[in-house]
Design a protein around this motif. Structure first.
Motif, PDB file in Angstrom:
ATOM      1  N   LEU A  29     -22.069  10.207  -3.467  1.00  0.00           N
ATOM      2  CA  LEU A  29     -21.902  11.405  -4.288  1.00  0.00           C
ATOM      3  C   LEU A  29     -20.623  12.156  -3.919  1.00  0.00           C
ATOM      4  O   LEU A  29     -19.893  12.617  -4.795  1.00  0.00           O
ATOM      5  CB  LEU A  29     -23.126  12.321  -4.105  1.00  0.00           C
ATOM      6  CG  LEU A  29     -23.212  13.531  -5.022  1.00  0.00           C
ATOM      7  CD1 LEU A  29     -23.251  13.089  -6.478  1.00  0.00           C
ATOM      8  CD2 LEU A  29     -24.431  14.352  -4.696  1.00  0.00           C
ATOM      9  N   LEU A  30     -20.299  12.228  -2.638  1.00  0.00           N
ATOM     10  CA  LEU A  30     -19.080  12.883  -2.189  1.00  0.00           C
ATOM     11  C   LEU A  30     -17.842  12.137  -2.688  1.00  0.00           C
ATOM     12  O   LEU A  30     -16.896  12.744  -3.185  1.00  0.00           O
ATOM     13  CB  LEU A  30     -19.068  12.970  -0.660  1.00  0.00           C
ATOM     14  CG  LEU A  30     -17.861  13.653  -0.032  1.00  0.00           C
ATOM     15  CD1 LEU A  30     -17.834  15.116  -0.431  1.00  0.00           C
ATOM     16  CD2 LEU A  30     -17.882  13.512   1.474  1.00  0.00           C
ATOM     17  N   ILE A  31     -17.862  10.820  -2.607  1.00  0.00           N
ATOM     18  CA  ILE A  31     -16.739  10.017  -3.092  1.00  0.00           C
ATOM     19  C   ILE A  31     -16.574  10.195  -4.603  1.00  0.00           C
ATOM     20  O   ILE A  31     -15.456  10.335  -5.111  1.00  0.00           O
ATOM     21  CB  ILE A  31     -16.921   8.523  -2.711  1.00  0.00           C
ATOM     22  CG1 ILE A  31     -16.758   8.360  -1.194  1.00  0.00           C
ATOM     23  CG2 ILE A  31     -15.939   7.635  -3.457  1.00  0.00           C
ATOM     24  CD1 ILE A  31     -17.116   6.981  -0.676  1.00  0.00           C
ATOM     25  N   ALA A  32     -17.671  10.223  -5.330  1.00  0.00           N
ATOM     26  CA  ALA A  32     -17.609  10.416  -6.781  1.00  0.00           C
ATOM     27  C   ALA A  32     -17.035  11.801  -7.117  1.00  0.00           C
ATOM     28  O   ALA A  32     -16.227  11.940  -8.046  1.00  0.00           O
ATOM     29  CB  ALA A  32     -18.995  10.253  -7.398  1.00  0.00           C
ATOM     30  N   ALA A  33     -17.416  12.821  -6.360  1.00  0.00           N
ATOM     31  CA  ALA A  33     -16.909  14.172  -6.614  1.00  0.00           C
ATOM     32  C   ALA A  33     -15.408  14.240  -6.343  1.00  0.00           C
ATOM     33  O   ALA A  33     -14.647  14.835  -7.126  1.00  0.00           O
ATOM     34  CB  ALA A  33     -17.659  15.188  -5.748  1.00  0.00           C
ATOM     35  N   VAL A  34     -14.946  13.641  -5.257  1.00  0.00           N
ATOM     36  CA  VAL A  34     -13.512  13.641  -4.947  1.00  0.00           C
ATOM     37  C   VAL A  34     -12.746  12.870  -6.019  1.00  0.00           C
ATOM     38  O   VAL A  34     -11.695  13.305  -6.497  1.00  0.00           O
ATOM     39  CB  VAL A  34     -13.257  13.044  -3.536  1.00  0.00           C
ATOM     40  CG1 VAL A  34     -11.782  12.770  -3.308  1.00  0.00           C
ATOM     41  CG2 VAL A  34     -13.793  13.977  -2.464  1.00  0.00           C
ATOM     42  N   GLY A  35     -13.263  11.730  -6.430  1.00  0.00           N
ATOM     43  CA  GLY A  35     -12.612  10.942  -7.482  1.00  0.00           C
ATOM     44  C   GLY A  35     -12.531  11.698  -8.793  1.00  0.00           C
ATOM     45  O   GLY A  35     -11.497  11.696  -9.471  1.00  0.00           O
ATOM     46  N   ALA A  36     -13.604  12.370  -9.174  1.00  0.00           N
ATOM     47  CA  ALA A  36     -13.608  13.147 -10.420  1.00  0.00           C
ATOM     48  C   ALA A  36     -12.600  14.292 -10.340  1.00  0.00           C
ATOM     49  O   ALA A  36     -11.873  14.569 -11.300  1.00  0.00           O
ATOM     50  CB  ALA A  36     -15.016  13.684 -10.694  1.00  0.00           C
ATOM     51  N   THR A  37     -12.524  14.947  -9.182  1.00  0.00           N
ATOM     52  CA  THR A  37     -11.563  16.037  -9.012  1.00  0.00           C
ATOM     53  C   THR A  37     -10.136  15.518  -9.135  1.00  0.00           C
ATOM     54  O   THR A  37      -9.298  16.119  -9.820  1.00  0.00           O
ATOM     55  CB  THR A  37     -11.765  16.719  -7.641  1.00  0.00           C
ATOM     56  OG1 THR A  37     -13.099  17.209  -7.564  1.00  0.00           O
ATOM     57  CG2 THR A  37     -10.775  17.846  -7.441  1.00  0.00           C
ATOM     58  N   LEU A  38      -9.835  14.412  -8.473  1.00  0.00           N
ATOM     59  CA  LEU A  38      -8.489  13.842  -8.560  1.00  0.00           C
ATOM     60  C   LEU A  38      -8.155  13.419  -9.986  1.00  0.00           C
ATOM     61  O   LEU A  38      -7.036  13.619 -10.456  1.00  0.00           O
ATOM     62  CB  LEU A  38      -8.353  12.647  -7.609  1.00  0.00           C
ATOM     63  CG  LEU A  38      -8.361  12.982  -6.117  1.00  0.00           C
ATOM     64  CD1 LEU A  38      -8.369  11.710  -5.290  1.00  0.00           C
ATOM     65  CD2 LEU A  38      -7.190  13.852  -5.744  1.00  0.00           C
ATOM     66  N   PHE A  39      -9.126  12.861 -10.690  1.00  0.00           N
ATOM     67  CA  PHE A  39      -8.896  12.437 -12.075  1.00  0.00           C
ATOM     68  C   PHE A  39      -8.634  13.631 -12.983  1.00  0.00           C
ATOM     69  O   PHE A  39      -7.702  13.635 -13.783  1.00  0.00           O
ATOM     70  CB  PHE A  39     -10.095  11.633 -12.587  1.00  0.00           C
ATOM     71  CG  PHE A  39      -9.975  11.241 -14.027  1.00  0.00           C
ATOM     72  CD1 PHE A  39      -9.128  10.214 -14.413  1.00  0.00           C
ATOM     73  CD2 PHE A  39     -10.692  11.910 -15.013  1.00  0.00           C
ATOM     74  CE1 PHE A  39      -9.004   9.858 -15.740  1.00  0.00           C
ATOM     75  CE2 PHE A  39     -10.571  11.563 -16.339  1.00  0.00           C
ATOM     76  CZ  PHE A  39      -9.724  10.531 -16.704  1.00  0.00           C
ATOM     77  N   LEU A  40      -9.444  14.664 -12.845  1.00  0.00           N
ATOM     78  CA  LEU A  40      -9.319  15.830 -13.722  1.00  0.00           C
ATOM     79  C   LEU A  40      -8.051  16.636 -13.442  1.00  0.00           C
ATOM     80  O   LEU A  40      -7.504  17.260 -14.345  1.00  0.00           O
ATOM     81  CB  LEU A  40     -10.550  16.724 -13.598  1.00  0.00           C
ATOM     82  CG  LEU A  40     -11.844  16.118 -14.166  1.00  0.00           C
ATOM     83  CD1 LEU A  40     -13.020  17.025 -13.876  1.00  0.00           C
ATOM     84  CD2 LEU A  40     -11.726  15.868 -15.656  1.00  0.00           C
ATOM     85  N   THR A  41      -7.575  16.641 -12.211  1.00  0.00           N
ATOM     86  CA  THR A  41      -6.341  17.365 -11.908  1.00  0.00           C
ATOM     87  C   THR A  41      -5.103  16.547 -12.223  1.00  0.00           C
ATOM     88  O   THR A  41      -3.994  17.057 -12.159  1.00  0.00           O
ATOM     89  CB  THR A  41      -6.294  17.792 -10.431  1.00  0.00           C
ATOM     90  OG1 THR A  41      -6.363  16.628  -9.603  1.00  0.00           O
ATOM     91  CG2 THR A  41      -7.407  18.761 -10.098  1.00  0.00           C
ATOM     92  N   GLY A  42      -5.265  15.289 -12.544  1.00  0.00           N
ATOM     93  CA  GLY A  42      -4.124  14.452 -12.892  1.00  0.00           C
ATOM     94  C   GLY A  42      -3.447  13.826 -11.699  1.00  0.00           C
ATOM     95  O   GLY A  42      -2.381  13.229 -11.821  1.00  0.00           O
ATOM     96  N   ALA A  43      -4.040  13.932 -10.513  1.00  0.00           N
ATOM     97  CA  ALA A  43      -3.422  13.378  -9.314  1.00  0.00           C
ATOM     98  C   ALA A  43      -3.433  11.857  -9.320  1.00  0.00           C
ATOM     99  O   ALA A  43      -2.649  11.235  -8.618  1.00  0.00           O
ATOM    100  CB  ALA A  43      -4.135  13.907  -8.070  1.00  0.00           C
ATOM    101  N   LEU A  44      -4.313  11.255 -10.113  1.00  0.00           N
ATOM    102  CA  LEU A  44      -4.381   9.794 -10.151  1.00  0.00           C
ATOM    103  C   LEU A  44      -3.442   9.183 -11.180  1.00  0.00           C
ATOM    104  O   LEU A  44      -3.299   7.965 -11.243  1.00  0.00           O
ATOM    105  CB  LEU A  44      -5.824   9.343 -10.441  1.00  0.00           C
ATOM    106  CG  LEU A  44      -6.840   9.671  -9.349  1.00  0.00           C
ATOM    107  CD1 LEU A  44      -8.224   9.221  -9.774  1.00  0.00           C
ATOM    108  CD2 LEU A  44      -6.464   9.028  -8.035  1.00  0.00           C
ATOM    109  N   ASN A  45      -2.807  10.031 -12.011  1.00  0.00           N
ATOM    110  CA  ASN A  45      -1.858   9.509 -12.995  1.00  0.00           C
ATOM    111  C   ASN A  45      -0.659   8.917 -12.286  1.00  0.00           C
ATOM    112  O   ASN A  45      -0.250   9.387 -11.232  1.00  0.00           O
ATOM    113  CB  ASN A  45      -1.393  10.619 -13.948  1.00  0.00           C
ATOM    114  CG  ASN A  45      -2.509  11.075 -14.860  1.00  0.00           C
ATOM    115  OD1 ASN A  45      -3.516  10.400 -15.007  1.00  0.00           O
ATOM    116  ND2 ASN A  45      -2.326  12.230 -15.459  1.00  0.00           N
ATOM    117  N   LYS A  46      -0.039   7.933 -12.904  1.00  0.00           N
ATOM    118  CA  LYS A  46       1.141   7.315 -12.302  1.00  0.00           C
ATOM    119  C   LYS A  46       2.319   8.267 -12.312  1.00  0.00           C
ATOM    120  O   LYS A  46       3.145   8.251 -11.427  1.00  0.00           O
ATOM    121  CB  LYS A  46       1.504   6.021 -13.033  1.00  0.00           C
ATOM    122  CG  LYS A  46       0.487   4.933 -12.801  1.00  0.00           C
ATOM    123  CD  LYS A  46       0.879   3.654 -13.472  1.00  0.00           C
ATOM    124  CE  LYS A  46      -0.184   2.600 -13.240  1.00  0.00           C
ATOM    125  NZ  LYS A  46       0.139   1.357 -13.872  1.00  0.00           N
TER     126      LYS A  46
END
Length: 166
Positions: A29-46
């Protein structure tokens, strides 16, 4: 007695399994929350956010500066004695055409600025806020005069390069 020991062993084992399952679930659950946060903030975009901003905004043209010479000298309002103001003004535009039009319309612009500067009060211009207000009024005044002359474009900024009050 053997039954009691076996029962205790089974209860201890199921508690341990329950703790392990809960711990694994919490980590997932913690990993999913961190991943969702990174995705929503755009940090995972190239592309980073600043790179995307630079791509969508057209590049700015380099600034072109022009000094209004000679410096403007005016006497202005003061109840007890004569006061003088000398102001050196530089203008900045990003379109060289605007600077050329500024030069063409310089008599009208100088007239407008002299009237504006003459209407100032000594006490107000003694403060940094008063000088900044005047700078904005000078910018607006120049752009108003250019617009009146039918110039397409505007002066982007005005700088006081000399400011002497006496």
């Amino acid at each position: 007695m053997a039954k009691a020991a076996e029962k205790k062993k089974v209860e201890g084992g199921s508690k341990m399994k329950l703790i392990i399952i809960a711990s694994v679930a919490a980590v997932v659950l913690l990993i999913a929350a961190v991943g969702a946060t990174l995705f929503l903030t755009g940090a995972l975009n190239k592309k980073s956010a600043s790179a995307a901003t630079h791509e969508t905004a057209p590049p700015l043209k380099p600034p072109v500066y022009f000094s209004i010479t000679p410096p403007l000298v005016v006497n202005f309002q003061h109840p007890t004695q004569a006061r003088f103001l000398q102001v050196g003004i530089d203008v900045m535009a990003r379109d060289p055409h605007v600077i050329e039009e500024l030069k063409t319309n310089m008599p009208a612009i100088r007239n407008r600025l002299i009237i504006l500067l003459s209407a100032q009060s000594y006490n107000e211009l003694s403060t940094p806020a008063g000088k900044e207000k005047l700078r904005k009024e000078v910018l607006d005044s120049i752009n108003t005069e250019l617009k009146k002359a039918g110039v397409h474009g505007h002066v982007d900024n005005v700088y006081f390069t000399n400011f002497v009050m006496q």
